[in-house]
Design an enzyme around this catalytic site. Structure first.
Site, PDB file in Angstrom:
ATOM      1  N   TYR A 289     -23.854 -41.440 -33.217  1.00 31.52           N
ATOM      2  CA  TYR A 289     -24.273 -42.440 -34.216  1.00 31.52           C
ATOM      3  C   TYR A 289     -24.866 -43.686 -33.535  1.00 31.52           C
ATOM      4  O   TYR A 289     -25.903 -44.204 -33.971  1.00 31.52           O
ATOM      5  CB  TYR A 289     -23.050 -42.796 -35.057  1.00 31.52           C
ATOM      6  CG  TYR A 289     -23.298 -43.766 -36.181  1.00 31.52           C
ATOM      7  CD1 TYR A 289     -23.870 -43.339 -37.377  1.00 31.52           C
ATOM      8  CD2 TYR A 289     -22.927 -45.101 -36.065  1.00 31.52           C
ATOM      9  CE1 TYR A 289     -24.083 -44.226 -38.423  1.00 31.52           C
ATOM     10  CE2 TYR A 289     -23.127 -45.991 -37.097  1.00 31.52           C
ATOM     11  CZ  TYR A 289     -23.703 -45.549 -38.276  1.00 31.52           C
ATOM     12  OH  TYR A 289     -23.908 -46.442 -39.304  1.00 31.52           O
TER      13      TYR A 289
ATOM     14  N   LYS B 180     -28.623 -45.048 -33.944  1.00 31.95           N
ATOM     15  CA  LYS B 180     -28.900 -46.384 -34.482  1.00 31.95           C
ATOM     16  C   LYS B 180     -29.601 -47.272 -33.452  1.00 31.95           C
ATOM     17  O   LYS B 180     -30.391 -48.157 -33.828  1.00 31.95           O
ATOM     18  CB  LYS B 180     -27.607 -47.035 -34.975  1.00 31.95           C
ATOM     19  CG  LYS B 180     -27.017 -46.377 -36.228  1.00 31.95           C
ATOM     20  CD  LYS B 180     -28.028 -46.294 -37.357  1.00 31.95           C
ATOM     21  CE  LYS B 180     -27.401 -46.208 -38.732  1.00 31.95           C
ATOM     22  NZ  LYS B 180     -28.401 -45.944 -39.787  1.00 31.95           N
TER      23      LYS B 180
HETATM   24  P1  NAI Z   1     -22.948 -43.551 -47.734  1.00 34.16           P
HETATM   25  O1  NAI Z   1     -22.386 -42.327 -47.138  1.00 34.16           O
HETATM   26  O2  NAI Z   1     -22.300 -44.104 -48.951  1.00 34.16           O
HETATM   27  O3  NAI Z   1     -24.498 -43.400 -48.052  1.00 34.16           O
HETATM   28  C1  NAI Z   1     -25.370 -42.622 -47.297  1.00 34.16           C
HETATM   29  C2  NAI Z   1     -26.201 -41.795 -48.262  1.00 34.16           C
HETATM   30  O4  NAI Z   1     -27.182 -41.055 -47.527  1.00 34.16           O
HETATM   31  C3  NAI Z   1     -25.350 -40.777 -49.020  1.00 34.16           C
HETATM   32  O5  NAI Z   1     -25.504 -40.960 -50.416  1.00 34.16           O
HETATM   33  C4  NAI Z   1     -25.872 -39.439 -48.535  1.00 34.16           C
HETATM   34  O6  NAI Z   1     -25.825 -38.406 -49.502  1.00 34.16           O
HETATM   35  C5  NAI Z   1     -27.295 -39.782 -48.132  1.00 34.16           C
HETATM   36  N1  NAI Z   1     -27.844 -38.813 -47.183  1.00 34.16           N
HETATM   37  C6  NAI Z   1     -27.234 -38.258 -46.125  1.00 34.16           C
HETATM   38  N2  NAI Z   1     -28.044 -37.403 -45.497  1.00 34.16           N
HETATM   39  C7  NAI Z   1     -29.233 -37.417 -46.160  1.00 34.16           C
HETATM   40  C8  NAI Z   1     -30.463 -36.749 -45.975  1.00 34.16           C
HETATM   41  N3  NAI Z   1     -30.641 -35.870 -44.980  1.00 34.16           N
HETATM   42  N4  NAI Z   1     -31.481 -37.023 -46.855  1.00 34.16           N
HETATM   43  C9  NAI Z   1     -31.303 -37.886 -47.881  1.00 34.16           C
HETATM   44  N5  NAI Z   1     -30.135 -38.536 -48.096  1.00 34.16           N
HETATM   45  C10 NAI Z   1     -29.121 -38.311 -47.251  1.00 34.16           C
HETATM   46  O7  NAI Z   1     -22.923 -44.671 -46.567  1.00 34.16           O
HETATM   47  P2  NAI Z   1     -23.392 -46.190 -46.541  1.00 34.16           P
HETATM   48  O8  NAI Z   1     -22.305 -46.964 -45.939  1.00 34.16           O
HETATM   49  O9  NAI Z   1     -23.936 -46.596 -47.858  1.00 34.16           O
HETATM   50  O10 NAI Z   1     -24.570 -46.124 -45.474  1.00 34.16           O
HETATM   51  C11 NAI Z   1     -25.926 -46.477 -45.729  1.00 34.16           C
HETATM   52  C12 NAI Z   1     -26.603 -46.744 -44.401  1.00 34.16           C
HETATM   53  O11 NAI Z   1     -26.010 -47.906 -43.783  1.00 34.16           O
HETATM   54  C13 NAI Z   1     -26.470 -45.617 -43.383  1.00 34.16           C
HETATM   55  O12 NAI Z   1     -27.657 -45.510 -42.643  1.00 34.16           O
HETATM   56  C14 NAI Z   1     -25.343 -46.102 -42.491  1.00 34.16           C
HETATM   57  O13 NAI Z   1     -25.385 -45.518 -41.215  1.00 34.16           O
HETATM   58  C15 NAI Z   1     -25.631 -47.592 -42.460  1.00 34.16           C
HETATM   59  N6  NAI Z   1     -24.510 -48.404 -42.052  1.00 34.16           N
HETATM   60  C16 NAI Z   1     -23.447 -48.567 -42.880  1.00 34.16           C
HETATM   61  C17 NAI Z   1     -22.400 -49.375 -42.470  1.00 34.16           C
HETATM   62  C18 NAI Z   1     -21.266 -49.705 -43.357  1.00 34.16           C
HETATM   63  O14 NAI Z   1     -20.465 -50.587 -42.990  1.00 34.16           O
HETATM   64  N7  NAI Z   1     -21.125 -49.065 -44.516  1.00 34.16           N
HETATM   65  C19 NAI Z   1     -22.359 -49.975 -41.113  1.00 34.16           C
HETATM   66  C20 NAI Z   1     -23.564 -49.786 -40.374  1.00 34.16           C
HETATM   67  C21 NAI Z   1     -24.591 -49.002 -40.823  1.00 34.16           C
END
Ligand code: NAI
Length: 286
Positions: free
Chosen positions: A170, A174
């Site tokens: 990851y 990133k």
């Molecule tokens: P989440 O798991 O709620 O949302 C991620 C979404 O991406 C999910 O709805 C999932 O179905 C979708 N997804 C996964 N693979 C996919 C694909 N191949 N094509 C289309 N959609 C796909 O997680 P969250 O926390 O909302 O994360 C959003 C972004 O923020 C991610 O890139 C994550 O790495 C990043 N992030 C989040 C942090 C946090 O504290 N929540 C910290 C740092 C980064």
């Protein structure tokens, strides 16, 4: 008039978590939104078309415009398709938010190649593929006399910028997104396409089991959404290549720094390894 009135925004991974908050806010600000999400589990397994559809319904119920895409960002066909969903539904695209993500944490020696490559595929290859399709479409719009410029908002993380235990895949993905953001910000300046990134910290299904989120309800996706809105709107101006970080009420930025370093004295300008050791503080600190 909203900050995104007349704009079409494609938001990957917006069927839940932070992406959903982006989709709802962008629509409230007047954007027509492509809600893209495969609807899989946190580790990327499975798929569920209802995730994107539900957010589309929420937006429509609030009086906004949206269309669903269940394409995967991690394949060339999926990336091409999700941009075309926007073009077919709304005639153009103006904003791309690369937000989709999965998590496959393991300590380094226990991490197998599939855990490595699946995480790289969604975060890094996905951002590359979707950005390329988006830029092609923005340039086609310009060639057709339909306006120029666009905005890409990528998603990096503290893990990518600083490293984190158990997240070799990851963090590498990133950090790669950071490098992609910097390079595209340089390459696409001439095309008037800004490329920035958000580094969020929020309680979602991705992070809810981390100890720092236990009993904490103040770090929400709604805190993150205005940062992406800023970077996607005219308020961003020509700012490009930045990483805007958000954790609850704290808004800050990540930057890579270069130390002033030290020039070697005398005619012989080739440092020896021993001299590097002897001058470490002057070279690497400050
Ligand atoms: P989440 O798991 O709620 O949302 C991620 C979404 O991406 C999910 O709805 C999932 O179905 C979708 N997804 C996964 N693979 C996919 C694909 N191949 N094509 C289309 N959609 C796909 O997680 P969250 O926390 O909302 O994360 C959003 C972004 O923020 C991610 O890139 C994550 O790495 C990043 N992030 C989040 C942090 C946090 O504290 N929540 C910290 C740092 C980064």
């Amino acid at each position: 008039m909203g900050l995104l009135t007349g704009k079409v925004a494609v938001i990957t991974g917006s069927g839940g978590g932070i992406g959903r908050a982006y989709a709802l806010l962008f629509a409230k600000e007047g954007a027509k939104v492509v809600v893209n999400d495969v609807g899989g589990a946190r580790d990327g397994s499975g798929a569920d078309t209802s995730a994107a559809a539900k957010v589309v319904e929420e937006i429509k119920a609030a009086g906004g415009e949206a269309v669903a895409s269940t394409d995967s960002v991690a394949t060339s066909n999926g990336a091409a398709n999700l941009i075309q969903v926007g073009v077919q539904a709304f005639g153009r695209v103006d904003v791309l938010v690369n937000n989709a993500g999965i998590l496959r944490d393991k300590t380094f020696l226990k991490m197998d190649e599939e855990m490595w490559s699946s995480v790289l595929a969604v975060h890094l290859t996905g951002a590359f593929l979707c950005s390329q399709q988006f830029v092609k479409q923005v340039l086609a719009q310009k060639a057709a006399g339909a306006g120029e410029g666009g905005r890409i908002v990528n998603t990096t993380s503290v893990s990518g910028m600083l490293g984190n235990f158990g997240q070799a895949n990851y963090a590498a993905a990133k950090a790669g997104v950071y490098g992609l953001t910097r390079t595209l910000s340089i390459e696409l300046q001439k095309q008037k396409i800004t490329v920035n990134a958000v580094a969020p910290i929020a309680k979602t299904r991705m992070t809810e089991d981390l100890p720092m989120f236990h009993g904490v309800d103040s770090l929400t996706p709604d805190h993150i959404a205005p940062a992406a809105l800023f970077l996607a709107s005219d308020l961003c101006g020509d700012r490009t290549g930045h990483v805007l970080a958000v954790m609850g009420a704290r808004m800050y930025a990540f930057k890579v720094i270069e130390t002033a370093g030290k020039f070697k004295d005398g005619d012989d300008t080739v440092w020896t390894a021993q001299e590097i050791a002897d001058n470490w503080d002057a070279i690497a600190k400050g």
